[in-house]
Write an enzyme that holds these catalytic residues in place. Structure first.
Site, mmCIF file in Angstrom:
data_model
loop_
_atom_site.group_PDB
_atom_site.id
_atom_site.type_symbol
_atom_site.label_atom_id
_atom_site.label_comp_id
_atom_site.label_asym_id
_atom_site.label_seq_id
_atom_site.Cartn_x
_atom_site.Cartn_y
_atom_site.Cartn_z
ATOM 1 N N ASP A 98 9.209 -3.746 -0.590
ATOM 2 C CA ASP A 98 9.411 -2.289 -0.498
ATOM 3 C C ASP A 98 9.158 -1.962 0.971
ATOM 4 O OD1 ASP A 98 9.828 0.330 -1.416
ATOM 5 O OD2 ASP A 98 7.679 0.667 -1.589
ATOM 6 N N GLU A 126 -0.804 -6.012 1.944
ATOM 7 C CA GLU A 126 -0.546 -4.884 2.841
ATOM 8 C C GLU A 126 -1.047 -5.255 4.228
ATOM 9 O OE1 GLU A 126 1.001 -1.903 3.116
ATOM 10 O OE2 GLU A 126 0.127 -1.890 5.131
ATOM 11 N N ALA A 182 0.834 -1.223 0.000
ATOM 12 C CA ALA A 182 0.000 0.000 0.000
ATOM 13 C C ALA A 182 0.859 1.260 0.000
ATOM 14 C CB ALA A 182 -0.912 -0.007 1.228
ATOM 15 N N PRO A 183 0.410 2.328 -0.664
ATOM 16 C CA PRO A 183 -0.897 2.470 -1.334
ATOM 17 C C PRO A 183 -0.971 1.885 -2.739
ATOM 18 C CG PRO A 183 0.316 4.535 -1.445
ATOM 19 C CD PRO A 183 1.157 3.614 -0.611
ATOM 20 N N GLY A 184 0.138 1.370 -3.272
ATOM 21 C CA GLY A 184 0.020 0.667 -4.543
ATOM 22 C C GLY A 184 0.841 1.222 -5.690
ATOM 23 N N GLY A 185 1.749 2.162 -5.412
ATOM 24 C CA GLY A 185 2.568 2.717 -6.493
ATOM 25 C C GLY A 185 3.324 1.622 -7.231
ATOM 26 N N LYS A 186 3.971 0.768 -6.466
ATOM 27 C CA LYS A 186 4.798 -0.249 -7.128
ATOM 28 C C LYS A 186 3.935 -1.392 -7.662
ATOM 29 C CE LYS A 186 8.986 1.231 -4.838
ATOM 30 N NZ LYS A 186 8.627 2.222 -3.808
ATOM 31 N N CYS A 229 12.972 3.798 0.989
ATOM 32 C CA CYS A 229 13.121 5.208 0.616
ATOM 33 C C CYS A 229 13.894 5.919 1.729
ATOM 34 C CB CYS A 229 11.767 5.857 0.337
ATOM 35 S SG CYS A 229 10.666 5.893 1.754
ATOM 36 N N ARG A 286 -4.981 0.503 5.071
ATOM 37 C CA ARG A 286 -4.142 0.818 3.900
ATOM 38 C C ARG A 286 -4.412 -0.175 2.761
ATOM 39 N NH1 ARG A 286 0.088 4.210 4.208
ATOM 40 N NH2 ARG A 286 1.550 2.917 3.038
HETATM 41 N N1 SAM Z 1 5.175 -0.265 -1.961
HETATM 42 C C1 SAM Z 1 4.275 0.788 -1.571
HETATM 43 C C2 SAM Z 1 4.017 1.693 -2.750
HETATM 44 O O1 SAM Z 1 4.834 1.741 -3.677
HETATM 45 O O2 SAM Z 1 2.976 2.362 -2.794
HETATM 46 C C3 SAM Z 1 4.810 1.541 -0.369
HETATM 47 C C4 SAM Z 1 5.071 0.634 0.781
HETATM 48 S S1 SAM Z 1 5.601 1.432 2.250
HETATM 49 C C5 SAM Z 1 7.199 1.860 1.902
HETATM 50 C C6 SAM Z 1 5.779 0.082 3.343
HETATM 51 C C7 SAM Z 1 4.488 -0.610 3.721
HETATM 52 O O3 SAM Z 1 4.823 -1.682 4.632
HETATM 53 C C8 SAM Z 1 3.495 0.270 4.451
HETATM 54 O O4 SAM Z 1 2.273 0.279 3.748
HETATM 55 C C9 SAM Z 1 3.333 -0.384 5.815
HETATM 56 O O5 SAM Z 1 2.004 -0.356 6.296
HETATM 57 C C10 SAM Z 1 3.776 -1.808 5.572
HETATM 58 N N2 SAM Z 1 4.270 -2.488 6.787
HETATM 59 C C11 SAM Z 1 4.424 -1.981 8.022
HETATM 60 N N3 SAM Z 1 4.867 -2.922 8.865
HETATM 61 C C12 SAM Z 1 4.977 -4.058 8.172
HETATM 62 C C13 SAM Z 1 5.366 -5.380 8.507
HETATM 63 N N4 SAM Z 1 5.762 -5.707 9.724
HETATM 64 N N5 SAM Z 1 5.344 -6.292 7.527
HETATM 65 C C14 SAM Z 1 4.972 -5.963 6.274
HETATM 66 N N6 SAM Z 1 4.604 -4.727 5.917
HETATM 67 C C15 SAM Z 1 4.599 -3.785 6.840
#
Ligand code: SAM
Length: 446
Positions: free
Chosen positions: A179, A134, A112-116, A232, A139
């Site tokens: 990610d 996610e 989430a939110p789904g860019g990749k 990031c 999310r």
């Molecule tokens: N890939 C997404 C995009 O391009 O839109 C962005 C992802 S963001 C960097 C990381 C995501 O990992 C968040 O949505 C977060 O809620 C989730 N996250 C948080 N803790 C986590 C966990 N323990 N295991 C897996 N995902 C987790």
């Protein structure tokens, strides 16, 4: 811009001679980007739709810089229609490295939110399977709505902990993207609040969590498959050190080249990885590619769910009413009042927090079935029996997006797509020269 002093000390030691250039970037406006969705739109159409030029970024052939005078790009009709995704330019680099191929099974574990995920879907071109997971349920709902907006047909969306999801799907995926949740140092130019929340302790706790997520992700990947890890953030603990620790625990994995040209080699001798700083034309990303050795076993698929004959007949009737050449043997799946057009060759979904598998085809309304918004979003105008194409700046399109009834050709009758230019953005029902609006209430603009 105010950045925490301990963070700046770390950046100085990381960047050495280039530290002043980083500081200078912090006084400049941040980069803005959009990414073309080739499932719904051509590059030619996208480039012709803005009153300013779009410049390609070095991170993906689908990613473009757009200038600050572009304003609120999320309000553009082509954004509603899913022709593009608003994405920080360097964020597109991870999926470029992942390089999913049509027909493959791909897991996006932190989606989430789904860019990749939407970028992976575009590269799969509707063939194969995208599994977008996610862990945070609220999310995951946003992820689901973004995948629907971008017209993705072949996705499973789940909200599941990696330690539950990955063992259940052991060896199932050709490619896996992690990610990872991170300390977000590459967001600081865009989001002052993220900078205010930064701490050394947060960096350390992110690194611990990233190691656990990567260990789980490794299980879901088939031998011979590709795992991409991205963040990031700039901190070495969350980037090169996380990868080095992973490689020391997983002898069956090796580091590979990302194939990326934008940015610069990873630090501390990890030159196959890639780092992107604001000096490189993006807000900040780290990307590493890992290969799993060994021979893959054939994946285990579940038996498709049985669909009651009356439901199947109703769904096929809707397909016949909507499409010029309806699929002869659609993969259907019942889900409460919905019938889904499901991806073929799914694994067992039970117990994995699946919100949706495929696109909603039709929904029971009283005794009848009606087509769903998602079905139209995943369609091109030329596939539809009826489609009203409205100019991007036309009052009729603005009225449709507000949820109003609009004019239609007098002799049109039945379900009708509505397109922003050449990109389907919703549907309605035509009769007597009018189109009754079916644009979902939650998406309407006012
Ligand atoms: N890939 C997404 C995009 O391009 O839109 C962005 C992802 S963001 C960097 C990381 C995501 O990992 C968040 O949505 C977060 O809620 C989730 N996250 C948080 N803790 C986590 C966990 N323990 N295991 C897996 N995902 C987790």
């Amino acid at each position: 811009m105010d950045l925490p002093a301990p963070f700046l000390r770390r950046m100085q030691s990381l960047l050495g001679d280039e530290y002043p250039a980083y500081l200078a970037c912090c006084e400049e406006p941040h980069f803005r980007g959009i990414r073309l969705n080739t499932l719904k739109c051509t590059e030619e159409t996208l480039l012709a739709s803005f009153p300013f030029p779009l410049e390609r970024t070095p991170f993906s052939p689908l990613s473009f810089y757009y200038p600050p005078e572009g304003g609120k790009i999320g309000a553009h009709p082509l954004h509603h229609a899913g022709a593009f995704y608003s994405q920080e330019p360097s964020a597109s680099s991870a999926v470029t490295a992942l390089a999913p191929q049509p027909g493959e099974r791909v897991l996006d574990l932190c989606a989430a939110p789904g860019g990749k995920s939407t970028q992976i879907a575009a590269l799969l071109g509707g063939e194969g399977l995208l599994w977008s997971n996610e862990v945070v349920r609220s999310r995951a709902n946003i992820l689901l709505s973004n995948l629907e907006r971008m017209g993705v047909r072949n996705a499973v969306v789940s909200s599941c902990r990696p330690e539950t999801l990955c063992p259940a799907l052991e060896g199932f995926f050709d490619r896996v993207l992690v990610d990872a949740p991170c300390s977000g140092e590459g967001m600081f130019r865009r989001d002052g609040q993220a900078a205010a929340e930064w701490s050394e302790e947060h960096v350390r706790s992110c690194a611990v969590r990233q190691r656990a997520i990567l260990d789980d992700a490794a299980r879901a990947l088939r031998p011979g498959g590709t795992l991409v890890y991205s963040t990031c953030t700039f901190s070495p603990e969350e980037n090169e050190e996380t990868i080095a620790a992973f490689l020391s625990r997983h002898e069956d994995f090796s580091l590979g080249e990302t194939g990326l040209s934008g940015g610069r080699p990873g630090f501390f001798g990890m030159t196959a990885a890639r780092r992107i700083f604001p000096m490189d034309g993006g807000e900040g990303h780290f990307v590493a590619l890992l290969r799993k050795q060994g021979e893959a076993l054939p994946p285990a698929f579940a038996e498709p769910a049985a669909v009651p004959p009356a439901v199947s007949a109703a769904a096929r009737e809707i397909l016949g009413e909507v499409f010029r050449n309806p699929e002869r043997d659609p993969a259907l799946a019942p889900a409460g009042d919905l019938v889904l057009l499901a991806p073929r060759e799914l694994p067992e979904l039970r117990g994995l927090g699946v919100l949706r598998a495929g696109v909603p085809l039709c929904e029971k309304k009283g005794k009848r079935y009606e087509p769903c918004h998602g079905l139209f979003m995943a369609s091109r105008p030329e596939e539809l029996r009826l489609c009203l194409s409205l100019q991007l700046d036309s009052p009729a399109l603005a009225a449709f997006l507000r949820g109003e009834e609009i004019d239609a050709p007098g002799d049109w009758k039945g379900w009708c797509g509505v397109a922003a230019g050449s990109v389907v953005t919703g549907f309605g029902k035509c009769s007597g020269g009018r189109l009754k609006n079916r644009y979902p209430k939650g998406l309407r603009s006012f």
